[in-house]
Structure formats: structure tokens, C-alpha cells
Design a protein around this motif. Sequence first.
Motif, PDB file in Angstrom:
ATOM      1  N   ASN A  92       0.823  -1.229   0.029  1.00 55.01           N
ATOM      2  CA  ASN A  92       0.157  -0.075  -0.115  1.00 55.01           C
ATOM      3  C   ASN A  92       0.867   1.038   0.085  1.00 55.01           C
ATOM      4  O   ASN A  92       0.192   2.243  -0.073  1.00 55.01           O
ATOM      5  N   ASN A  93       2.160   0.938   0.095  1.00 55.15           N
ATOM      6  CA  ASN A  93       3.010   2.409   0.014  1.00 55.15           C
ATOM      7  C   ASN A  93       2.773   2.916  -1.419  1.00 55.15           C
ATOM      8  O   ASN A  93       3.452   4.087  -1.513  1.00 55.15           O
ATOM      9  N   LEU A  94       2.363   1.994  -2.394  1.00 56.98           N
ATOM     10  CA  LEU A  94       2.194   2.552  -3.733  1.00 56.98           C
ATOM     11  C   LEU A  94       0.933   3.748  -3.973  1.00 56.98           C
ATOM     12  O   LEU A  94       0.891   4.252  -4.880  1.00 56.98           O
ATOM     13  N   MET A  95       0.171   3.665  -2.504  1.00 60.80           N
ATOM     14  CA  MET A  95      -0.939   4.763  -2.545  1.00 60.80           C
ATOM     15  C   MET A  95      -0.431   6.312  -3.026  1.00 60.80           C
ATOM     16  O   MET A  95      -1.141   7.085  -3.016  1.00 60.80           O
ATOM     17  N   ILE A  96       0.883   6.246  -2.702  1.00 61.01           N
ATOM     18  CA  ILE A  96       1.400   7.557  -2.925  1.00 61.01           C
ATOM     19  C   ILE A  96       1.080   8.235  -4.358  1.00 61.01           C
ATOM     20  O   ILE A  96       1.102   9.598  -4.617  1.00 61.01           O
ATOM     21  N   MET A  97       0.882   7.426  -5.410  1.00 61.23           N
ATOM     22  CA  MET A  97       0.470   7.716  -6.677  1.00 61.23           C
ATOM     23  C   MET A  97      -0.890   8.409  -6.656  1.00 61.23           C
ATOM     24  O   MET A  97      -0.987   9.168  -7.325  1.00 61.23           O
ATOM     25  N   GLY A  98      -1.739   8.093  -5.870  1.00 56.36           N
ATOM     26  CA  GLY A  98      -3.109   8.609  -5.860  1.00 56.36           C
ATOM     27  C   GLY A  98      -2.841   9.997  -5.040  1.00 56.36           C
ATOM     28  O   GLY A  98      -3.458  10.734  -5.185  1.00 56.36           O
TER      29      GLY A  98
END
Length: 282
Positions: A92-98
Motif C-alpha cells: 500500500n506504499n504505492l498509494m503515494i501515486m493517488g
Amino acid sequence: MNESNVLTPKQIAEKTSDNAVNKAGLSVLTMLLLGIAAGAYIAVAGFASNMAAFNLLSSPDTFGLGRFVAGILFTGGLIMVILSGGELFTGNNLMIMGVLDRRISAGAMLRNWVVVYCANFLGGLLIALLGTWSGLFASGGNLLGVMTIKIAAGKVGLSFGKAVVLGFLCNWLVCLAVWQATGSRDMAGKILGIFFPILLFVTAGFEHSIANMYYISAGILASHSPVLADAAVSSGLVAPEALQSLTWGGMLLRNLLPVTIGNILGGSGFVGMLYWFVYRRK
């Protein structure tokens, strides 16, 4: 795999941003349940990988092979998380893209991270407790329990800086695995996308905060058994001072804190922000 089943990197970036919006919209209860499940899946993979490799890991001559065997089995943890829809803090660290797309707020992202992180811990602790109660740490003439203690003590014994670096390298690969799985529309493609990055990080010996929630918890619980603790020290694999440093406070401050910092930097920075800059920045 047909070409139509594979997304381009630019399409993966768009899909990852969409996923961030969906994750930010989950209720706390849903995040808790899916987070506990994901933590348990990772923990089961950790337990199984230790069971398969403990004899190999106990000898310097076969240590690298042991890491490789453990890595093969550990891939099953993230495969179960992705295919079953679990919520995993590191992925969920990829939520930074949102957030960078201004589709969700930083607060919504942090809300997800905190709830899922705590839930992952509960899932890992559950498997550590069940593993202890099962008596399986006595496997191999107590050697599985000894290696469980040794692995945990080694993780708690890392310096702060080294733990940050190892966490950084780990989640760089874990988020790449999630990224590649997002790029496939079929199950086989997702499994292949996950398999090799996870195999690489485990074989290399990098540090994953959620996996460590199991590994160190299991080591602490195993060390509370006088039989396993005595076997660990008498075998020469665990020093008495290392055994004494294996505490819940040591777990949180000397491993999970620096490893989590490294995980965030590696996953959010070198995957999420890097690919956002390449494919989403306007």
C-alpha cells in the motif's frame, strides 16, 4: 500470455492510482479484516519457509541455499495477498501515486497505512501464537525453534542504519512485485510478476516489516520456552546476550521502526514516486 492481457507501464501507473482511490475509500473494519488476513498470509509463508530451510540455514556451507529455498516458499505469502484481495502495508506504499495525482489526500493514505499496519501486526502475531501452541517449533530435534530464535535475534541486533537500508531494498522489490502483478489481467501472469522480486529479496536477506512482525514475535515466544532457549544457547547459534535482547521493546524500536522507515522510502520513493514522475506528471 496474450498481449491484451498485459498492461503497459503507463497503464499500470493509471491502475495503481485507481487502486489508491479504492483503498482510501475502505471502511476501518474492512481494512482491519483484510489487514489481519494479509498479515497472517505473510506469516504462514514465513513459518513454512523456516520449516523448509532451517537445517540449511544452520550451516554456513548451505546458508545461501537455505535462503533460496526459503525465498521460493515465501513468495506464496504475497501471492495469496494479491489474489485474495488482502491489505498489506508495504504494498500500500504505492498509494503515494493517488496522493501525487491529487485524487486522495495524504491523510487518507496515512489512515490506510496506520490501520493496515496494525492489522498486519495482529495477523502475524496470531500465526506466531498458533505456531507456538502447535508445538511445531520442536521440529527437527528443536532445531526449528533454535533457528526461529536465531533469526529473530539477528533482526533485533541490526544497527538502525543497516535496518533502514535493508528495509529500503526490500520494499523496492516488493512494490515492484505488486506493480508487475497489477500489469497482468490473469492469475498466472500475476503469480509470475510476484514470484521473482520476492524470491530476490528473501534470498538477498533484505528486511520486510510485516514479515518481521511474525519472525520476531515467533522468536520471542519460542525464547520463552526454557527447552528451546537452552538449546539455542548450548548449540552456539545464539549468544546469551542476544537472547536477552530479544524483547517486545527491542522488536519495535530496534527493528520495526527503522525497517518501516526503509520500506516507505523504498516502496513509495523508488517505485511509486519514480513511476508517477515518469508516467503521470503533467
